[in-house]
Structure formats: structure tokens, C-alpha cells
Design a protein around this motif. Sequence first.
Motif, PDB file in Angstrom:
ATOM      1  N   GLU A 214      53.781  44.465  42.608  1.00 12.21           N
ATOM      2  CA  GLU A 214      52.654  43.542  42.663  1.00 12.21           C
ATOM      3  C   GLU A 214      51.479  43.996  41.792  1.00 12.21           C
ATOM      4  O   GLU A 214      50.473  43.293  41.692  1.00 12.21           O
ATOM      5  N   THR A 215      51.602  45.152  41.178  1.00 15.27           N
ATOM      6  CA  THR A 215      50.528  45.714  40.362  1.00 15.27           C
ATOM      7  C   THR A 215      50.758  45.364  38.893  1.00 15.27           C
ATOM      8  O   THR A 215      51.857  45.570  38.378  1.00 15.27           O
ATOM      9  N   PRO A 216      49.771  44.843  38.182  1.00 14.94           N
ATOM     10  CA  PRO A 216      49.973  44.478  36.780  1.00 14.94           C
ATOM     11  C   PRO A 216      50.544  45.605  35.922  1.00 14.94           C
ATOM     12  O   PRO A 216      51.362  45.335  35.031  1.00 14.94           O
ATOM     13  N   GLY A 251      45.058  47.293  38.124  1.00 17.49           N
ATOM     14  CA  GLY A 251      44.890  45.843  38.038  1.00 17.49           C
ATOM     15  C   GLY A 251      45.240  45.099  39.304  1.00 17.49           C
ATOM     16  O   GLY A 251      45.214  43.869  39.330  1.00 17.49           O
ATOM     17  N   THR A 253      43.783  44.316  42.014  1.00 18.82           N
ATOM     18  CA  THR A 253      42.827  43.381  42.603  1.00 18.82           C
ATOM     19  C   THR A 253      42.398  42.247  41.665  1.00 18.82           C
ATOM     20  O   THR A 253      41.518  41.459  42.017  1.00 18.82           O
ATOM     21  N   ILE A 254      43.038  42.151  40.493  1.00 11.84           N
ATOM     22  CA  ILE A 254      42.614  41.072  39.589  1.00 11.84           C
ATOM     23  C   ILE A 254      43.231  39.722  39.951  1.00 11.84           C
ATOM     24  O   ILE A 254      42.829  38.703  39.403  1.00 11.84           O
ATOM     25  N   TRP A 255      44.227  39.744  40.853  1.00 14.46           N
ATOM     26  CA  TRP A 255      44.784  38.455  41.269  1.00 14.46           C
ATOM     27  C   TRP A 255      44.975  38.394  42.766  1.00 14.46           C
ATOM     28  O   TRP A 255      44.821  39.369  43.460  1.00 14.46           O
TER      29      TRP A 255
END
Length: 255
Positions: A214-216, A251, A253-255
Motif C-alpha cells: 500500500e506504500t507508493p 508516501g 499518507t499521500i492517498w
Amino acid sequence: MELSKFDLSGRVAVVTGAASGIGRATAVGLAGLGAAVGCVDLGGSDLEGVAAEIKRSGGKGLAVAVDVTDRTGLDGAVQRIEGDLGPVSAAVNAAGIANAERGEVMPSTQWQKVIDVDLTGVFFSCQAEASSMFRAGGGSIVNIASMSARIANRGLYQAHYNAAKAGVVQLGRSLAWEWADRGIRVNSVSPGYTKTPMTQRPEQANAMEGYAKETPLARNAVPDDIVGPVAFLLSEAASFVTGIDLLVDGGFTIW
């Protein structure tokens, strides 16, 4: 910019939670950048081991056992570090615990223990470290928060931990303005999911692979990923940076 601004040579640093995880990586990393490091953690931990690792690499490390919920004990620990290594001008507060329980049934003792260690312990540590920094003419403190200060982690029942880490971020902002006129900068670093002993607890270990997906950047952090951002905030390269919370989450928390 002069690269020397990133150098920590001649600095004396305190690192709490230094026996394992992010705290250990940070203590070793700061020593590698030239700092003398006072390593603080509970007695019975591998505290002597991290100090020995620093010394084997040619650095200066001192192990001091203390519980971060012991305000008087922290004063004594910082005074010992100051006496053996010199005036403290850098500090990283990484001591913390985590566990899980649904909010509606969490015992008050479980709530209070996490708040005591993860928030009050950081405040007590800042107080003790700042007392030395005031005498030294200033310094820089970095508190280890978490991206959980900003999000509710799916599948993890940890309202107490999330609340404590949000408190750490706001604590940093508050102390940043209070102590700015005395030359002390205070910031926090908020890691994402990181492979440490803490994240290997039963309710989280099996989910780590899913978090990575789930992490970019498609992986979880390792403790060394956190060291660079911390070292930057401690260094003169960040001399105009105070009161911020720096996310180091790949990344997430960017989505």
C-alpha cells in the motif's frame, strides 16, 4: 551550501530508546557523523551493546539506564552524559511502546501506560535535555512521532498510541516557540511502517507485507531510513527549521 553544515563532529547527543529499532540506528548513525552519543534506555535492554558498537567503530558512546517516565532519573542521566561527554547540544527522543486493544474495552491502565511512555516520557526527556542545552547556549531536539499522528491505521486498534503520537507532534510545535529565543530548535520525525521489534508484535507482524504493497515506494522502512532525516534536523543545515513534523513514510499518507 557548505557540506560541513551536515557534520555533527564535536556535538554531544542524547538518544532515548537507543537499545533497539529506530533509536539504536539513530545512535549509531549520529556517532558515525561525528557526535558523541549518550545512549539512554531501560536497564536490562541491550544498552551496553549499542554503546560498544559505537566504540568499535571509533566513536564515543555512553550507556545510561533510565526509564523515560522518571523525571528525576532523566535529569541524572543527562547530567552524567554532560559530565562524561560534554554539554548536550542534540537530542533524539525515540523511546516508545505500542500494543493494541479496541477502544471500547481498553483498560485505563493500558491507555495510561502508553500515554506515560510515548507522550509524557518525551516531554520529560525534552525538559531534561533542554536544561543542558540552556547552559550550552542552544541545541536541537528531534522527537520521534509517527504517521499515526495523522491517520487512523486500518486494522490496528491503537487509539492510545495514535493519540500519544499526535501529542508528540503538537508538543514539538509548542516547545519550538517557547525555546526559540534561547537557541533551541524542536522538530519531530514521523516514520511510516518500519521494520523494528515493535512492529513485530503479533497484531502487526503479519500485516507488514500488506502495508508495503500500500506504500507508493513499495516497501516498508528500515531504521536506517529514518536516520538521515533526523540527522538533517539536528544539523546546522536545518538552522532555520523548527516546529515542523517531517513525514518519512514512503508516501503512505499521500492517498
